[in-house]
Scaffold this active site. Sequence first.
Site, PDB file in Angstrom:
ATOM      1  CG  ASP A 183      -2.199   0.807   1.007  1.00  0.00           C
ATOM      2  OD1 ASP A 183      -2.380   1.523   1.185  1.00  0.00           O
ATOM      3  OD2 ASP A 183      -3.923  -0.370   0.667  1.00  0.00           O
TER       4      ASP A 183
ATOM      5  CG  HIS B 233      -5.672   4.003   0.734  1.00  0.00           C
ATOM      6  ND1 HIS B 233      -4.452   2.084   0.331  1.00  0.00           N
ATOM      7  CD2 HIS B 233      -6.321   3.818   0.086  1.00  0.00           C
ATOM      8  CE1 HIS B 233      -5.906   1.754   0.075  1.00  0.00           C
ATOM      9  NE2 HIS B 233      -6.945   2.208  -0.463  1.00  0.00           N
TER      10      HIS B 233
ATOM     11  CB  SER C 144      -9.315   0.535  -0.900  1.00  0.00           C
ATOM     12  OG  SER C 144      -8.514   0.602  -1.084  1.00  0.00           O
TER      13      SER C 144
END
Lengths: 662, 82
Positions: free
Chosen positions: A32, A105, A437
Amino acid sequence: TTHTPEFLGLDGSNGLWSESDGADDVVVGVLDTGVWPESRSFGDEGMKPVPSHWKGECESGTRFNASHCNKKLIGARFFCSGYEAAYGRVNESKEFRSPRDQDGHGTHTASTAAGSFVADASLQGYARGTARGMAPFARVAVYKVCWQGGCFSSDILAGMDHAVADGVNVLSMSLGGGVVPYYRDGIAVGAFTAMRKGIFVSCSAGNAGPDPMSLANVAPWITTVGAGTLDRDFPASIVLGNRVRYGGVSLYSGSGLPRGKLLPLIYAADASNGNKSSNLCLANTLDERLVKGKIVLCDRGISARVDKGNVVKSAGGAGMILANMAANGEELVADSHLLPAAAVGRRVGDAIRRYVKASRKARATIEFEGTVLGVKPSPVVAAFSSRGPSSMTPQILKPDVIGPGVNILAAWTGVAGPSEMKADTRRVDFNIISGTSMSCPHVSGVAALLKGAQPGWSPAAIRSALMTTAYTVDNTGAPLRDVATGNDSTPFDHGAGHVDPQRALTPGLVYDMGVQDYVGFLCALSYTPQQIRLLVKSNLTCTKKARLRSPGNLNYPSFSVVFSSHHDHFNRSATVVKYTRTVTNVGQGASKYRVAVSAPPTVKITVKPTTLSFQSVNQKRSYTVTFIAKRAAPRLTAAASFGSITWTDGLHKVRSPVAIMW
Amino acid sequence: DGEAAQTYIVHMSKSFMPSSFESPDRWYSSLVESQSQSQSVLYNYAQVLHGFAVKLTLAQAKALEKTEGVLAVHPETVYELH
């Protein structure tokens, strides 16, 4: 996360939780944007020593060194050579050239999968509770492969290469790209080797819903995860000048609008500075003179939701109502806007648009009501969640399952505001965001628990357990719904259903697979030996024995049938499709399963035999399913029907969804 | 534009590695040097595939594709967060 453990039934101390022994020997690798190591979600208090099989490292770089790792965060690497080959060297004054997360994220996904317990977590008061990952004692290894310019396949492959060598047990990848043949898709290529080494790979299905055939990461050795809602909401009321009150959602936490006072309301389409797209509140489309001091009604689409709020704020607007269009239906995704704002569904949006049009002096206010639990119905398939069928191999039903992916609170980077905009100078420990996600690492964490509880299960067995025990009814007892349409959702939307971790611990039977099964599948796709070799990494030929009769004959825990008016290349009538499956008994020793078939009226489904008897654990039994189209292809080209095949022994229900296309 | 360089993923067959090389990495480097003096291997892959990543022009990539031991040369793709 503060509520999904309860929503998934992981809040008790029994079942999967105790059986997995905390999964503290399991390492979840997350590819990520990196990690914010100071987050309390990566605290290692009370954790046992690092598993002896671990070979990973913590690499040094901008504001990151080996001391940032601990017994929770046991690996952190970064891969930017591909990115730098395209864009030049990472500007270290703007982006951390290290495993440190600029974006948020990666911190969010890693903590969702395996974050430690953090008491009193919230986003400025919203979603308050004790935050934790799904496998809070599992270890985290981060592989930073995504940068401000994207995630490059050379970097992703390098991350996966190291993750496999380091000894991760689960790989969580909340990213994807376009659909290309499996041997050209970096994630599919890397995931094949990972699967071969016993690593469970879960990937996000994509956020291109509700369009059909919008899925990413559809390789059958990958577990593809779509997104659903929780039974939690962040309501906000929109009160109009005509005293009508409508429901919306918001995560706004600032000073709010003047109490008890209605402000002028204007539709952004009527506040244009000459630009035709002003209804979408895109940058430089609003006339400040028309917007100043007013609440602006913006249509959803094209630009990021939070960007619209910023456009209204910059133009002097006092607040924003963000109204869904047809594509989003009644889906309500809450955002942490910089100005008082609320999102509303399409129906409410239409009503407010009508009110504004009909009223000379339209007025409104927004009242923020905090966090509520117990929302019904839930879960509901998110409109954004990508949908099947798989455009690459329609004979494999995808997505596999859905998990929580809407309004998820988890840890956040220390250098970006909750709206992710540059203009947002707020800093928070936790943020609430949405996407597949977010659902992917939920499943990764649950898979880590299953791995802890059943170390001998293959990745295919773990996926099978997750799929065949998934549920397809919401908390009102009605079939799962699709928020994009308001109708019942289908296996193209929710796959096998919503994951049910506790039931996945005792699936009874599993549809197991290994490398040879996937090779047979690739042969059935008519891949050349060279193309197969790019995935399998060894010399293989598609012998008659190895080749599956059709890709749909892969021992998958779901069925996808494609009828065609033509004869197939074996000259069989394509109005009859026959699939064989083999199930492995992972329940108690002796058991007898009976089949129950739910078939659409247009198709006859026959299962032979109708009972399967097992004398011992790990015993395998096969059965054949024949699908016969009762009529020619429906007039609608996109026509599809759905059903299910369920094996029951009185204790277990082993359910496989069926999708049929013409 | 045949002169614009981009990153390629090069899949190799290790069984073709000449015995004069001590490791696949050295073999890969020599292959890259034979195509371009100015480029070097970005990554060597040993687990998820046998091969490497390198920045080349289209012409160089096509030439490399014809080299013995090279299974495939695929242009890099960009993925996005979900």
